[in-house]
Design an enzyme around this catalytic site. Structure first.
Site: not given
Ligand code: ATP
Ligand code: MG
Length: 450
Positions: A56, A58, A136
């Site tokens: 996805d 963001d 994170d």
């Molecule tokens: P994927 O969507 O492939 O699972 P992602 O890295 O995009 O991985 P998301 O859960 O969509 O993960 O979150 C988007 C972004 O928001 C992350 O890449 C990170 O920068 C931030 N993020 C998400 N959850 C947390 C958290 N618990 N603590 C700190 N930052 C976070």
């Molecule tokens: Mg994501």
């Protein structure tokens, strides 16, 4: 931590606009055109840099949630702990988060932590740089700037990406305490990307893992689904066990894995199911969380069933009680939404019917709306038990390919062979068995298997 802002120009990186979804681009352009900062961030940038297809997209911006809402008709504001805007394009959702900033000196209505240091509200807005430091892992804090296609990196994320290193930003202990779910995320990304965790990111999980016990069970369920149904489930499962996190999420399953009486079956069925799940996802097929939850709790459920039988309950009654018991107990660790727990029970309750098909019941089993899941579950059980149910599985596989009349006759033959052999004369019985094809004989034989 030393912060060094690096700007990687369009020419120096591999992310191209063509690889970004149209919906994400629309959101970025509209924010930019309204005079706001607009960046793609997180998994979208990370996965594109790694040459993978992002799950996805963001977006991060300096526009406040209400300002985002006023720009998009298809916008919903969600979340209390962490207020976000969702821009909806049919089933595609673009998540837009306002830059977050540090909590020091802010009122609890915007920023709050509990006594263990866990963040329970995170709605303090900040600058781009502050936002990067609140993310994170360094590889998740790379910002693609829609204005000039550059990537902004405050945390050496680009370097870590090239080194295949998963590194928590800032003081690792503080960051795990702020949100212990980051430990599960660390495992998920290490598994998915095949990255190494840096020393502290790795070591502190063992020290702090019990903090997960305080996380709301609904959030743990969501995270569990991401771990097991994200296409890298088997690797996630193995890593979760290595980090001693699996037992915190599924203590009954962990106990069953370690129980010598399980003879390795609990582990075998989970690994086989995850292998199948990963393959299904790789080939674009859908997966159902209830099926995998039914796998995880199948042997623990059996252990309860045996106890109920010892206490004098009948087989079926014990199965029903054990299903209820195990699901209720699991809900203290990860919630299980009702639609899934209902389906888990249906899959389990169908197993004796599939194992002992009778003339009266087989047609009803076949018509059950959960037949397919129950049948797949039987195939899975067969695949880990030296093809114990081979004949049965073949029979159920075959009957599905027939039209109604043939199905009915297959069930009919089944009944004759099984139900009333004593009342039939010898002559008639031998006639019947000659008429029957080998399936019905083998079914009678296999129906006695456990
Ligand atoms: P994927 O969507 O492939 O699972 P992602 O890295 O995009 O991985 P998301 O859960 O969509 O993960 O979150 C988007 C972004 O928001 C992350 O890449 C990170 O920068 C931030 N993020 C998400 N959850 C947390 C958290 N618990 N603590 C700190 N930052 C976070
Ligand atoms: Mg994501």
């Amino acid at each position: 931590m030393k912060i060094k802002k690096q700007i990687i120009s369009k020419k120096e990186h591999s992310v191209s606009r063509d690889a970004i979804s149209n919906n994400a681009l629309k959101v970025l352009y509209r924010l930019k055109d309204a005079g706001y900062q607009a960046y793609l961030v997180g998994g979208g940038v990370r996965d594109l840099l790694l040459g993978e297809k992002p799950k996805d997209f963001d977006v991060a911006t300096d526009a406040h949630p209400e300002e985002v809402k006023s720009l998009f008709r298809n916008c919903r504001l969600i979340g209390r702990r962490f207020r976000l805007a969702h821009i909806l394009y049919g089933r595609d959702v673009i998540e837009v988060a306002t830059f977050r900033g540090p909590h020091e000196g802010k009122s609890p209505s915007h920023a709050d932590q509990n006594k263990e240091g866990r963040i329970i509200r995170d709605n303090v807005f900040g600058s781009l740089e502050e936002d990067a430091l609140r993310r994170d892992f360094s590889i998740n804090a790379l910002y693609y700037n829609i204005r000039d296609d550059s990537i902004v990196d405050f945390t050496s994320g680009m370097n870590d990406l090239n080194q295949k290193m998963l590194r928590m930003i800032g003081d690792v202990e503080v960051r795990y305490r702020e949100d212990p779910v980051r430990m599960l995320r660390a495992v998920r990304f290490a598994a998915k990307l095949d990255f190494q965790m840096d020393r502290q990111t790795h070591d502190l999980i063992f020290e702090l893992k019990n903090l997960l016990e305080d996380i709301p069970v609904a959030r743990l369920f969501d995270e569990t689904i991401k771990l097991f149904q994200g296409g890298y489930g088997l690797r996630c499962f193995q890593l979760l066990r290595e980090y001693q996190l699996f037992g915190l999420l599924f203590p009954m399953t962990e106990a069953s894995i370690n129980n010598p009486e399980s003879k390795g079956q609990t582990l075998k069925i989970i690994e086989q199911a995850l292998k199948n799940t990963d393959e299904r996802i790789a080939s674009g097929k859908s997966v159902n969380p209830a099926f995998f939850m039914a796998v995880l709790l199948w042997y623990p459920m059996h252990e309860y069933k045996n106890r109920f039988i010892e206490r004098g309950e009948h087989e079926m009654e014990a199965l029903l009680s054990a299903s209820r018991e195990v699901i209720t107990r699991q809900q203290a660790y990860t919630s299980i939404p009702k639609r899934f727990s209902l389906m888990m029970r249906e899959i389990w309750h169908m197993q004796p019917q599939l194992q002992h098909p009778t003339r009266k019941r087989a047609m009803r089993t076949l018509m059950n709306r959960r037949f397919r899941a129950g049948y797949d579950f039987l195939l899975l059980r067969n695949s880990i038990s030296d093809a114990k149910f081979d004949v049965l599985c073949d029979w159920w596989t075959e009957i599905q390919t027939k039209d109604k009349a043939v199905q009915e006759s297959m069930c009919e033959q089944l009944g004759r062979g099984q139900k009333t052999p004593k009342r039939r004369s010898k002559r008639r019985r031998s006639k019947v068995s000659k008429q029957n094809n080998s399936d019905s004989k083998s079914i009678s034989h296999s129906a006695s298997q456990k």
